[in-house]
Design an enzyme around this catalytic site. Sequence first.
Site, PDB file in Angstrom:
ATOM      1  N   HIS A   1    -111.594 -11.206  89.812  1.00 10.82           N
ATOM      2  CA  HIS A   1    -112.334 -10.190  89.057  1.00 10.82           C
ATOM      3  C   HIS A   1    -113.794 -10.093  89.512  1.00 10.82           C
ATOM      4  CE1 HIS A   1    -112.664  -8.178  84.853  1.00 10.82           C
ATOM      5  NE2 HIS A   1    -113.601  -7.696  85.648  1.00 10.82           N
TER       6      HIS A   1
ATOM      7  N   ASP B   1    -110.464  -1.382  84.868  1.00 11.03           N
ATOM      8  CA  ASP B   1    -111.498  -2.275  84.312  1.00 11.03           C
ATOM      9  C   ASP B   1    -112.859  -1.600  84.200  1.00 11.03           C
ATOM     10  OD1 ASP B   1    -112.218  -4.981  83.356  1.00 11.03           O
ATOM     11  OD2 ASP B   1    -113.668  -4.799  84.974  1.00 11.03           O
TER      12      ASP B   1
ATOM     13  N   ASP C   1    -115.912 -12.109  86.843  1.00 14.81           N
ATOM     14  CA  ASP C   1    -116.367 -10.784  86.386  1.00 14.81           C
ATOM     15  C   ASP C   1    -117.782 -10.514  86.927  1.00 14.81           C
ATOM     16  OD1 ASP C   1    -116.539  -8.309  85.230  1.00 14.81           O
ATOM     17  OD2 ASP C   1    -116.588  -9.012  83.159  1.00 14.81           O
TER      18      ASP C   1
END
Length: 432
Positions: free
Chosen positions: A64, A156, A309
């Site tokens: 991610h 996302d 992330d």
Amino acid sequence: MALLIKGGRVIDPGRINGPADVLIENGKIAAVGPNLKLARNGDPGLQILDATGKLVVPGFVDLHVHLREPGFEYKETILTGTAAAVAGGFTSVCCMPNTNPVNDNQSITEFILDQARAAGNARVFPIGAITKGSEGKELAEIGDLRRAGCVAISDDGRPVMNSLVMRRAMEYALAFDLPVIDHCEDLHLSEGGCMNEGFVSTQLGLPGIPSAAEDVMVARNLALAELTGARLHLAHVSTAGSVRMVREAKARGLRVTAEACPHHFTLTEEAVRGFNTHAKMNPPLRTWQDVHAIKEGLRDGTIDVIATDHAPHAAQDKQREFADAPFGIVGLETALPLTLALVEEGILPLEGAIAKLTTEPARVFSLAQGSLAPGADADLAIVDPERSWEVDPARFRSKSRNTPFAGWKVKGRVTATLVSGRIVYELPEDGR
Ligand SMILES: [Zn+2]
């Protein structure tokens, strides 16, 4: 072309955990074993890397990451993002499609792969959009994305709010055996919120995002995964409720996997006090009870993977009022020490912590990376587990500096990173 990494402690989760040498030939792992005695030892073509006192582990795999190119090159480019990756020990990164244009078609995927090859740092595995423009309405050309090299699909940054669209996406993805990743957020429940809803948001007078905004979407996605049989991967799990539901779904045999981010198991909503925009992220930092639940989820395997992330933002974007600043922090260069802190705390054994960064993410997206098996690509990180250092954002390889960990004293540092047997990162002499 051969390279021998000598004298380290090799941790290849599930395979080896102990003193061993690693022999690399032609960019692949040729052998791993204690005191490799090689006919080639005297060979002038053999390069030797001394790893005494270090860990030798598979290069980390991040499921991610936001690389921001195309469209937001002032925040990050594929070149700078992958430079940050290898500085953090990541040799493979999966990049989210919320670029401009969105990666919802073959030509963008090919562009990303071309830029990654030109950069020559970490491997990049693009994630395609679920819907055209990530608008949540019409499915993207999922088959084309897969053929072009996408390893999963996700909108996302946004959830897929329409449950029927999500059902169809899962059915398509199943046909291609692609994982479907959802950013679980009910946009009606979270609307206008900029931090966790609770005691701290009330004190600060900031609009909150309730845990339920995440929980209801996790529940919906689990129901749809059960209906369709699809592979569901839940991004950045942040609530105790999510962890509980994933645990129960796994026990019932659903094909669900989950990731947690270092900031969600390290910080609580208390970090927002002082209106620190570097603590503004989505999903938001939650309560200590949520942090505890995530650690339990990591410990018992409910949460399979640690992902960063990594979400770079330019300084001028973060220097706005808290409510107006964008969500997200950079994460590639601080993930390792924050993960190793879980080992110090007794949450995970060292091998288990390394697995959450290597074998587990590779398994979740069916990537051939994340291990040191003979014949595998020689993607490795060499780590000094005892090395203490202070996080100095000015030294980041990332183009952006938005981290809540500036000035933190942390332990565990990548000293070298190799991709296909080539050294792509070495810790500078001054250790910074
Ligand atoms: Zn997200």
